[in-house]
Design a protein around this motif. Structure first.
Motif, PDB file in Angstrom:
ATOM      1  N   CYS A  25      63.868  76.898 157.576  1.00 61.06           N
ATOM      2  CA  CYS A  25      62.562  77.546 157.666  1.00 61.06           C
ATOM      3  C   CYS A  25      61.541  76.655 158.362  1.00 61.06           C
ATOM      4  O   CYS A  25      61.638  75.430 158.335  1.00 61.06           O
ATOM      5  CB  CYS A  25      62.027  77.866 156.266  1.00 61.06           C
ATOM      6  SG  CYS A  25      62.986  79.082 155.339  1.00 61.06           S
ATOM      7  N   ARG A  26      60.560  77.311 158.941  1.00 62.25           N
ATOM      8  CA  ARG A  26      59.342  76.633 159.376  1.00 62.25           C
ATOM      9  C   ARG A  26      58.214  77.065 158.447  1.00 62.25           C
ATOM     10  O   ARG A  26      58.297  78.116 157.812  1.00 62.25           O
ATOM     11  CB  ARG A  26      59.000  76.996 160.822  1.00 62.25           C
ATOM     12  CG  ARG A  26      59.912  76.335 161.857  1.00 62.25           C
ATOM     13  CD  ARG A  26      59.358  76.552 163.256  1.00 62.25           C
ATOM     14  NE  ARG A  26      60.163  75.923 164.283  1.00 62.25           N
ATOM     15  CZ  ARG A  26      60.040  74.654 164.661  1.00 62.25           C
ATOM     16  NH1 ARG A  26      59.140  73.873 164.071  1.00 62.25           N
ATOM     17  NH2 ARG A  26      60.800  74.163 165.615  1.00 62.25           N
ATOM     18  N   ALA A  27      57.145  76.264 158.396  1.00 54.41           N
ATOM     19  CA  ALA A  27      55.978  76.643 157.605  1.00 54.41           C
ATOM     20  C   ALA A  27      55.023  77.451 158.465  1.00 54.41           C
ATOM     21  O   ALA A  27      54.838  77.157 159.653  1.00 54.41           O
ATOM     22  CB  ALA A  27      55.284  75.401 157.069  1.00 54.41           C
ATOM     23  N   ARG A  28      54.420  78.477 157.901  1.00 53.44           N
ATOM     24  CA  ARG A  28      53.431  79.263 158.617  1.00 53.44           C
ATOM     25  C   ARG A  28      52.251  78.383 159.022  1.00 53.44           C
ATOM     26  O   ARG A  28      51.905  77.438 158.327  1.00 53.44           O
ATOM     27  CB  ARG A  28      52.929  80.409 157.730  1.00 53.44           C
ATOM     28  CG  ARG A  28      53.949  81.519 157.498  1.00 53.44           C
ATOM     29  CD  ARG A  28      54.188  82.300 158.766  1.00 53.44           C
ATOM     30  NE  ARG A  28      54.917  83.546 158.501  1.00 53.44           N
ATOM     31  CZ  ARG A  28      55.464  84.280 159.429  1.00 53.44           C
ATOM     32  NH1 ARG A  28      55.395  83.910 160.701  1.00 53.44           N
ATOM     33  NH2 ARG A  28      56.096  85.395 159.136  1.00 53.44           N
ATOM     34  N   GLY A  29      51.622  78.703 160.158  1.00 51.69           N
ATOM     35  CA  GLY A  29      50.465  77.939 160.615  1.00 51.69           C
ATOM     36  C   GLY A  29      49.337  77.920 159.609  1.00 51.69           C
ATOM     37  O   GLY A  29      48.505  77.007 159.601  1.00 51.69           O
ATOM     38  N   LEU A  30      49.304  78.914 158.726  1.00 49.43           N
ATOM     39  CA  LEU A  30      48.274  79.008 157.700  1.00 49.43           C
ATOM     40  C   LEU A  30      48.250  77.763 156.821  1.00 49.43           C
ATOM     41  O   LEU A  30      47.195  77.332 156.352  1.00 49.43           O
ATOM     42  CB  LEU A  30      48.528  80.255 156.844  1.00 49.43           C
ATOM     43  CG  LEU A  30      47.558  80.521 155.691  1.00 49.43           C
ATOM     44  CD1 LEU A  30      46.168  80.795 156.240  1.00 49.43           C
ATOM     45  CD2 LEU A  30      48.032  81.715 154.861  1.00 49.43           C
ATOM     46  N   TYR A  46      59.789  82.695 150.653  1.00 47.97           N
ATOM     47  CA  TYR A  46      60.034  82.699 152.097  1.00 47.97           C
ATOM     48  C   TYR A  46      60.486  84.092 152.542  1.00 47.97           C
ATOM     49  O   TYR A  46      60.831  84.963 151.725  1.00 47.97           O
ATOM     50  CB  TYR A  46      61.100  81.655 152.459  1.00 47.97           C
ATOM     51  CG  TYR A  46      62.486  81.975 151.943  1.00 47.97           C
ATOM     52  CD1 TYR A  46      63.406  82.669 152.727  1.00 47.97           C
ATOM     53  CD2 TYR A  46      62.877  81.609 150.658  1.00 47.97           C
ATOM     54  CE1 TYR A  46      64.676  82.979 152.262  1.00 47.97           C
ATOM     55  CE2 TYR A  46      64.132  81.918 150.175  1.00 47.97           C
ATOM     56  CZ  TYR A  46      65.037  82.601 150.974  1.00 47.97           C
ATOM     57  OH  TYR A  46      66.288  82.925 150.495  1.00 47.97           O
ATOM     58  N   GLU A  49      64.138  85.951 158.819  1.00 53.13           N
ATOM     59  CA  GLU A  49      64.234  86.896 159.927  1.00 53.13           C
ATOM     60  C   GLU A  49      65.675  87.332 160.142  1.00 53.13           C
ATOM     61  O   GLU A  49      65.937  88.433 160.596  1.00 53.13           O
ATOM     62  CB  GLU A  49      63.681  86.238 161.196  1.00 53.13           C
ATOM     63  CG  GLU A  49      62.213  85.880 161.082  1.00 53.13           C
ATOM     64  CD  GLU A  49      61.708  85.119 162.286  1.00 53.13           C
ATOM     65  OE1 GLU A  49      62.553  84.543 163.003  1.00 53.13           O
ATOM     66  OE2 GLU A  49      60.485  85.098 162.514  1.00 53.13           O
ATOM     67  N   TYR A  55      60.665  81.775 157.484  1.00 50.48           N
ATOM     68  CA  TYR A  55      59.368  81.127 157.366  1.00 50.48           C
ATOM     69  C   TYR A  55      58.995  81.011 155.898  1.00 50.48           C
ATOM     70  O   TYR A  55      59.232  81.936 155.102  1.00 50.48           O
ATOM     71  CB  TYR A  55      58.286  81.925 158.100  1.00 50.48           C
ATOM     72  CG  TYR A  55      58.364  81.822 159.604  1.00 50.48           C
ATOM     73  CD1 TYR A  55      57.673  80.819 160.285  1.00 50.48           C
ATOM     74  CD2 TYR A  55      59.124  82.729 160.334  1.00 50.48           C
ATOM     75  CE1 TYR A  55      57.746  80.724 161.664  1.00 50.48           C
ATOM     76  CE2 TYR A  55      59.206  82.643 161.721  1.00 50.48           C
ATOM     77  CZ  TYR A  55      58.509  81.634 162.380  1.00 50.48           C
ATOM     78  OH  TYR A  55      58.588  81.543 163.744  1.00 50.48           O
ATOM     79  N   LEU A  57      56.372  81.300 153.129  1.00 49.69           N
ATOM     80  CA  LEU A  57      55.148  82.076 152.983  1.00 49.69           C
ATOM     81  C   LEU A  57      54.177  81.439 151.998  1.00 49.69           C
ATOM     82  O   LEU A  57      52.961  81.492 152.193  1.00 49.69           O
ATOM     83  CB  LEU A  57      55.483  83.497 152.519  1.00 49.69           C
ATOM     84  CG  LEU A  57      56.408  84.311 153.426  1.00 49.69           C
ATOM     85  CD1 LEU A  57      56.657  85.680 152.813  1.00 49.69           C
ATOM     86  CD2 LEU A  57      55.808  84.448 154.828  1.00 49.69           C
ATOM     87  N   SER A  58      54.694  80.849 150.929  1.00 45.21           N
ATOM     88  CA  SER A  58      53.818  80.234 149.934  1.00 45.21           C
ATOM     89  C   SER A  58      54.578  79.168 149.159  1.00 45.21           C
ATOM     90  O   SER A  58      55.809  79.219 149.058  1.00 45.21           O
ATOM     91  CB  SER A  58      53.250  81.283 148.972  1.00 45.21           C
ATOM     92  OG  SER A  58      54.284  81.903 148.220  1.00 45.21           O
TER      93      SER A  58
END
Length: 295
Positions: A25-30, A46, A49, A55, A57-58
């Motif tokens: 996973c990558r972390a969201r830009g948020l 997460y 896709e 990704y 999410l939290s």
């Protein structure tokens, strides 16, 4: 949304374990905007896709988090120091204990290379470090060559997330390889010229070991900066002070120059280790100097 635990962070990717699946996973830009940095050990939500990529999410609430090594939700810290080659750095040991006390992480002190000491030297070494057992820390003496202490250590890390850290060159990776032969962690001999080891571990990763536990092999340190602490918080990190400081004359006593200090009296009477108290004084002045340098 699916949930899992970050077991490795490397080059901007987070590897999340969910049951038998592992998702990259990558972390969201948020997260960057919010100043949140996911850590190994984090429980996360997460979205995937596809079956293997996704990704985060939290990040769920943490029960604790360390900066060095960067890891969260630790059940046990295994602080590894050797009895010789290199000699145990007691100041560094107390720094690690303080770091764990600030996060309410239980510490176990593991001494390696026990076979390098003669029987009389072992008796002397045990006597020297008995103070830590009196305080309440669990000590295990291990020898990978002789297999001593390994079963005790295996039992201690059962069904826990444990962080294995400590002084450089003491054989942490070798110790882990003996706990679980499938790990096959890279090891190197210490530099006799420098008296310390080379770092063979370059990132934090949770490694599965038998009996449903995870261990994190982390870089060894020849130095460790104290966490941000107030004066009273530093005293809280010395459990042996607890039964005496309520009797101090002054509320908020720092146990340094104040009169009628029960902690200092306990040191003078041999009820508190003189060396531990000297480390407390050293750390107190270090924190005071750091605070002065801010302005």
């Amino acid at each position: 949304m699916p949930e899992g635990t970050i077991i490795k962070a490397l080059s901007g990717f987070y590897y999340v374990k969910n049951g038998h699946k592992q998702i990259q996973c990558r972390a969201r830009g948020l997260f960057r905007k919010q100043g949140i940095s996911p850590l190994v050990g984090d429980h996360v939500v997460y979205e995937a896709e596809n079956g293997n990529d996704g990704y985060i999410l939290s990040v769920k609430a943490r029960k604790n988090a360390l900066k060095r090594p960067p890891i969260a939700n630790v059940d046990l810290a295994v602080l590894v120091f050797s009895v010789a080659e290199p000699a145990c750095d007691c100041v560094l040991l107390d720094r690690f204990l303080i770091a764990m006390e600030t996060q309410n992480i239980k510490s176990l002190i593991c001494f390696t290379k026990w076979d390098l000491l003669s029987e009389s030297e072992q008796v002397s070494f045990r006597s020297r470090f008995a103070v830590y057992e009196q305080i309440g820390y669990h000590l295990i003496f291990t020898s990978c060559k002789q297999g001593e202490g390994l079963e005790k250590l295996k039992s201690s890390i059962q069904e826990k997330i444990s962080v294995v850290t400590g002084q450089s060159g003491v054989g942490k990776s070798t110790l882990l390889n003996h706990l679980d032969t499938s790990l096959n962690i890279e090891t190197q001999a210490i530099s006799h010229a420098l008296g310390r080891g080379k770092h063979t571990t370059r990132h934090v990763e949770l490694l599965p070991v038998s009996l449903h536990g995870f261990v994190a092999d982390t870089p060894g340190f020849s130095a460790l900066t104290l966490p941000e602490l107030t004066d009273s918080q530093l005293a809280d990190c010395f459990p042996e002070f607890d039964q005496y400081r309520e009797g101090c004359r002054f509320r908020g006593c720092m146990h340094l120059a104040e009169p009628d200090c029960m902690v200092k009296q306990a040191v003078a009477q041999g009820k508190i280790s003189q060396s531990r108290y000297e480390h407390y004084r050293l750390f107190f002045h270090e924190l005071s100097e750091r605070e002065r340098n801010k302005y």
